[in-house]
Design a protein around this motif. Structure first.
Motif, PDB file in Angstrom:
ATOM      1  N   ALA A 474       0.810  -1.219   0.000  1.00  0.00           N
ATOM      2  CA  ALA A 474       0.000   0.000   0.000  1.00  0.00           C
ATOM      3  C   ALA A 474       0.846   1.275   0.000  1.00  0.00           C
ATOM      4  O   ALA A 474       0.297   2.378  -0.009  1.00  0.00           O
ATOM      5  CB  ALA A 474      -0.934  -0.005   1.214  1.00  0.00           C
ATOM      6  N   LEU A 475       2.153   1.131   0.008  1.00  0.00           N
ATOM      7  CA  LEU A 475       3.041   2.297   0.070  1.00  0.00           C
ATOM      8  C   LEU A 475       2.828   3.204  -1.145  1.00  0.00           C
ATOM      9  O   LEU A 475       2.740   2.731  -2.280  1.00  0.00           O
ATOM     10  CB  LEU A 475       4.489   1.818   0.122  1.00  0.00           C
ATOM     11  N   THR A 476       2.761   4.529  -0.904  1.00  0.00           N
ATOM     12  CA  THR A 476       2.535   5.491  -1.985  1.00  0.00           C
ATOM     13  C   THR A 476       3.694   6.460  -2.116  1.00  0.00           C
ATOM     14  O   THR A 476       4.512   6.621  -1.196  1.00  0.00           O
ATOM     15  CB  THR A 476       1.253   6.299  -1.732  1.00  0.00           C
ATOM     16  N   ALA A 477       3.748   7.120  -3.275  1.00  0.00           N
ATOM     17  CA  ALA A 477       4.762   8.142  -3.511  1.00  0.00           C
ATOM     18  C   ALA A 477       4.605   9.294  -2.529  1.00  0.00           C
ATOM     19  O   ALA A 477       5.604   9.853  -2.029  1.00  0.00           O
ATOM     20  CB  ALA A 477       4.661   8.645  -4.952  1.00  0.00           C
ATOM     21  N   GLU A 478       3.348   9.674  -2.216  1.00  0.00           N
ATOM     22  CA  GLU A 478       3.111  10.780  -1.282  1.00  0.00           C
ATOM     23  C   GLU A 478       3.679  10.462   0.104  1.00  0.00           C
ATOM     24  O   GLU A 478       4.275  11.324   0.754  1.00  0.00           O
ATOM     25  CB  GLU A 478       1.609  11.068  -1.168  1.00  0.00           C
ATOM     26  N   GLU A 479       3.499   9.213   0.528  1.00  0.00           N
ATOM     27  CA  GLU A 479       4.004   8.815   1.845  1.00  0.00           C
ATOM     28  C   GLU A 479       5.526   8.878   1.886  1.00  0.00           C
ATOM     29  O   GLU A 479       6.118   9.328   2.872  1.00  0.00           O
ATOM     30  CB  GLU A 479       3.503   7.408   2.166  1.00  0.00           C
ATOM     31  N   LEU A 480       6.171   8.435   0.819  1.00  0.00           N
ATOM     32  CA  LEU A 480       7.626   8.478   0.767  1.00  0.00           C
ATOM     33  C   LEU A 480       8.128   9.918   0.712  1.00  0.00           C
ATOM     34  O   LEU A 480       9.162  10.253   1.313  1.00  0.00           O
ATOM     35  CB  LEU A 480       8.126   7.688  -0.441  1.00  0.00           C
ATOM     36  N   ASP A 481       7.419  10.772  -0.007  1.00  0.00           N
ATOM     37  CA  ASP A 481       7.828  12.169  -0.073  1.00  0.00           C
ATOM     38  C   ASP A 481       7.776  12.814   1.310  1.00  0.00           C
ATOM     39  O   ASP A 481       8.696  13.550   1.713  1.00  0.00           O
ATOM     40  CB  ASP A 481       6.946  12.932  -1.046  1.00  0.00           C
ATOM     41  N   GLN A 482       6.735  12.521   2.055  1.00  0.00           N
ATOM     42  CA  GLN A 482       6.617  13.063   3.403  1.00  0.00           C
ATOM     43  C   GLN A 482       7.723  12.518   4.306  1.00  0.00           C
ATOM     44  O   GLN A 482       8.302  13.249   5.127  1.00  0.00           O
ATOM     45  CB  GLN A 482       5.242  12.713   3.978  1.00  0.00           C
ATOM     46  N   HIS A 483       8.023  11.244   4.134  1.00  0.00           N
ATOM     47  CA  HIS A 483       9.101  10.626   4.919  1.00  0.00           C
ATOM     48  C   HIS A 483      10.436  11.320   4.659  1.00  0.00           C
ATOM     49  O   HIS A 483      11.189  11.616   5.600  1.00  0.00           O
ATOM     50  CB  HIS A 483       9.192   9.137   4.563  1.00  0.00           C
ATOM     51  N   CYS A 484      10.736  11.590   3.385  1.00  0.00           N
ATOM     52  CA  CYS A 484      12.004  12.247   3.050  1.00  0.00           C
ATOM     53  C   CYS A 484      12.040  13.687   3.554  1.00  0.00           C
ATOM     54  O   CYS A 484      13.087  14.172   3.999  1.00  0.00           O
ATOM     55  CB  CYS A 484      12.225  12.218   1.535  1.00  0.00           C
ATOM     56  N   ARG A 485      10.909  14.374   3.498  1.00  0.00           N
ATOM     57  CA  ARG A 485      10.861  15.752   4.006  1.00  0.00           C
ATOM     58  C   ARG A 485      11.169  15.808   5.502  1.00  0.00           C
ATOM     59  O   ARG A 485      11.747  16.776   5.992  1.00  0.00           O
ATOM     60  CB  ARG A 485       9.488  16.365   3.740  1.00  0.00           C
ATOM     61  N   GLN A 486      10.783  14.762   6.214  1.00  0.00           N
ATOM     62  CA  GLN A 486      10.956  14.746   7.667  1.00  0.00           C
ATOM     63  C   GLN A 486      12.223  14.028   8.113  1.00  0.00           C
ATOM     64  O   GLN A 486      12.512  13.973   9.309  1.00  0.00           O
ATOM     65  CB  GLN A 486       9.738  14.075   8.311  1.00  0.00           C
ATOM     66  N   HIS A 487      12.977  13.492   7.160  1.00  0.00           N
ATOM     67  CA  HIS A 487      14.170  12.713   7.530  1.00  0.00           C
ATOM     68  C   HIS A 487      15.211  13.627   8.165  1.00  0.00           C
ATOM     69  O   HIS A 487      15.494  14.723   7.657  1.00  0.00           O
ATOM     70  CB  HIS A 487      14.755  12.023   6.296  1.00  0.00           C
ATOM     71  N   PRO A 488      15.846  13.190   9.257  1.00  0.00           N
ATOM     72  CA  PRO A 488      16.751  14.091   9.991  1.00  0.00           C
ATOM     73  C   PRO A 488      18.051  14.427   9.289  1.00  0.00           C
ATOM     74  O   PRO A 488      18.679  15.439   9.609  1.00  0.00           O
ATOM     75  CB  PRO A 488      17.022  13.317  11.294  1.00  0.00           C
ATOM     76  N   THR A 489      18.503  13.599   8.319  1.00  0.00           N
ATOM     77  CA  THR A 489      19.818  13.858   7.706  1.00  0.00           C
ATOM     78  C   THR A 489      19.751  14.171   6.220  1.00  0.00           C
ATOM     79  O   THR A 489      20.772  14.510   5.630  1.00  0.00           O
ATOM     80  CB  THR A 489      20.758  12.651   7.914  1.00  0.00           C
ATOM     81  N   LEU A 490      18.587  14.048   5.598  1.00  0.00           N
ATOM     82  CA  LEU A 490      18.477  14.293   4.167  1.00  0.00           C
ATOM     83  C   LEU A 490      17.911  15.694   3.920  1.00  0.00           C
ATOM     84  O   LEU A 490      16.772  15.990   4.304  1.00  0.00           O
ATOM     85  CB  LEU A 490      17.572  13.246   3.504  1.00  0.00           C
ATOM     86  N   ALA A 491      18.712  16.528   3.269  1.00  0.00           N
ATOM     87  CA  ALA A 491      18.233  17.864   2.922  1.00  0.00           C
ATOM     88  C   ALA A 491      17.036  17.748   1.984  1.00  0.00           C
ATOM     89  O   ALA A 491      17.001  16.878   1.104  1.00  0.00           O
ATOM     90  CB  ALA A 491      19.343  18.673   2.270  1.00  0.00           C
TER      91      ALA A 491
END
Length: 535
Positions: A474-491
């Motif tokens: 069920a994983l979506t592109a929107e969910e991954l985008d939000q995950h990357c936005r909130q990731h502590p080390t990825l600009a």
């Protein structure tokens, strides 16, 4: 076995000497086990001598090349030792190659003989038909007869051959191997390795990881024998230290897990892909894996979550090996979970980080990215590319091998591989390394695997595209985008702007991601995804 003639004191080692010393120490100990096939060291040596003499009688002379097109198996392991024993040059190639690729290797290596089995016979026979009429190697069947008049069963020749040590003198500077690289662009290159370099590869890895001889090592052969890790870091390491080698012709996680339990395997060298498959399989929760005492991985960076899982669930004595076919174990780090992605120079190696495209003396300061180069005076180093001096000259400058890997050295003297020089994505004038984006994506529990590439973009120059194997359907592109936005080390600017969900990412047998195939797929499909993600 005490009558095996060994070299005088001070004589440099060759692979036959390495094996003969092991045989003389523990002749009655199991050396090689594959299902119902069991060979003690004495039995192994007798079979190797018989096959070596059979190869000689088939017309193979010292220094001539013998191509093997075989899976990782007991018969393949014995054959490689036989080739070494008569001073010939082993050229093991991937048994999954296509006829055109096999024909290229045969012709380029100028092979005197080609050894194969029934499963690879159709490809080999078609490959031979593509060769020029002036070059016809001897065709030898391994493990049974093949109904083709031009094929001779090697087993029949071996049964009729003498079992005495072949009367051949081998110098440590003689070639032991030619290993053909994966060839991600153009034709593969033949990496030449001497006997001295092969022995150094075995001993260097043992020193780096802290292995000892006569410790009853039980080694699982996950890595293929046509790869330097599978050959030097697994099979020959097992023999040199008087262990027992258990080859696996095909990697099936459930079978591998069961064998670890049943054979009490304590040494496991694999790629991150292997370890991910083992720990993800339901059987990993059911079998007893407590026998594992030595874990090593190479072929690609291991995501930190997987690294911690391996250390906690399998064994904390986990060594990260960095290297390549040309220079082998250039960098390593024991107890890798204590400093994820960190590396230090191997015992036989000297390395530098220089400016991209710079000379060997153009070292960059600590904390500055540059290209990793490796001193080719290392005893583990290759001797150049077979019949390809131009490629050797491109990669080796003033005695230094240019790896093509972007690297950073910290102030403590540790090295960190951050990507490939030619994989770097430049988006909006900013440098983005695929590995750092993949690391962030893999920290999401719904991601099974991830591969990141750059594709042309009229506004940014390049944009970041992520290819994803879902663990959660069920994983979506929107969910991954939000995950990357909130990731502590990825600009935020480094996050993917597009996602492509795939069944399986393309990797070579050593586990390295084949990014060029992802780029081709992105170019052909326009990287169509479920949703275009805007900046």
């Amino acid at each position: 076995m005490s009558d095996i003639p060994l070299p005088l004191s001070g004589t440099p080692m060759t692979l036959p000497t390495l094996v003969e010393l092991a045989v003389s120490r523990t002749p009655d100990q199991l050396a090689l086990v594959e299902q119902e096939q069991h060979y003690t060291y004495a039995q192994l040596y007798s079979q190797v001598c018989a096959q070596g003499n059979a190869l000689s009688e088939a017309g193979v002379a010292p220094g001539e090349r013998v191509i093997t097109v075989l899976p990782t198996s007991a018969s393949h392991a014995l054959l490689l030792l036989a080739i070494f024993q008569i001073g010939a040059v082993a050229v093991p190639i991937n048994p999954r190659l296509k006829p055109d690729e096999v024909a290229y290797c045969i012709e380029h290596a100028q092979a005197r003989a080609v050894c194969f089995e029934s499963r690879t016979a159709p490809v080999v026979l078609e490959a031979v038909r593509k060769l020029a009429a002036s070059w016809r190697p001897r065709l030898l069947a391994v493990g049974g007869e093949i109904s083709a008049p031009e094929v001779t069963p090697l087993d029949v020749l071996a049964r009729q051959a003498r079992r005495e040590r072949p009367a051949v003198t081998i110098d440590p500077t003689d070639l032991s191997l030619i290993l053909y690289t994966s060839g991600t662009t153009g034709r593969p290159k033949g990496v030449t390795i001497t006997h001295a370099a092969s022995v150094a590869r075995v001993m260097g890895l043992a020193l780096n990881h802290g292995l000892t001889a006569l410790a009853g090592l039980r080694v699982l052969g996950l890595m293929p024998l046509f790869h330097t890790v599978g050959l030097h870091g697994v099979f020959l390491t097992a023999l040199a230290l008087n262990g027992t080698y258990y080859p696996l012709a095909e990697f099936q996680p459930a079978r591998a897990l069961q064998l670890i339990q049943d054979a009490q395997i304590d040494y496991l060298f694999g790629s991150p892909t292997h370890f991910h498959a083992l720990l993800s399989h339901p059987a990993s929760q059911e079998v007893d894996l407590s026998s594992l005492k030595h874990l090593l991985y190479a072929g690609a960076p291991m995501p930190t979550p997987l690294l911690l899982q391996c250390s906690q669930r399998l064994c904390s004595n986990l060594t990260h090996i960095y290297g390549n076919t040309e220079t082998y174990n250039s960098l390593f780090y024991r107890h890798a979970a204590e400093a994820p992605q960190a590396l230090v120079p191997g015992v036989y190696h000297r390395v530098r980080v220089v400016s991209i495209g710079g000379a060997p003396e153009d070292e960059v300061p600590a904390e500055v990215e540059g290209e990793l180069i490796v001193d080719t005076h290392s005893p583990e180093s290759f001797s150049g590319y077979w019949r390809n001096p131009e490629a050797t000259a491109r990669c080796v400058r003033d005695g230094w091998y240019y790896t093509g890997d972007v690297c950073l050295r910290d102030r403590a003297g540790r090295f960190f591989i951050v990507g490939r020089v030619d994989d770097m994505i430049i988006s909006g004038a900013e440098n983005i390394h695929p590995a750092e984006v993949e690391e962030a994506l893999l920290s999401h529990p719904g991601v099974g695997d991830a591969g990141v590439v750059g594709v042309p973009d009229p506004h940014w120059g390049q944009r970041v595209v992520a290819f994803i194997e879902r663990r959660d359907p069920a994983l979506t592109a929107e969910e991954l985008d939000q995950h990357c936005r909130q990731h502590p080390t990825l600009a935020t600017f480094k996050r993917p702007r597009q996602y492509v969900f795939v069944e399986k990412l393309p990797r070579n047998p050593s586990g390295k991601l084949l990014r060029f195939l992802l780029r081709e797929q992105a170019a052909q499909s326009g990287a169509v995804s479920e949703r275009e993600l805007l900046p």
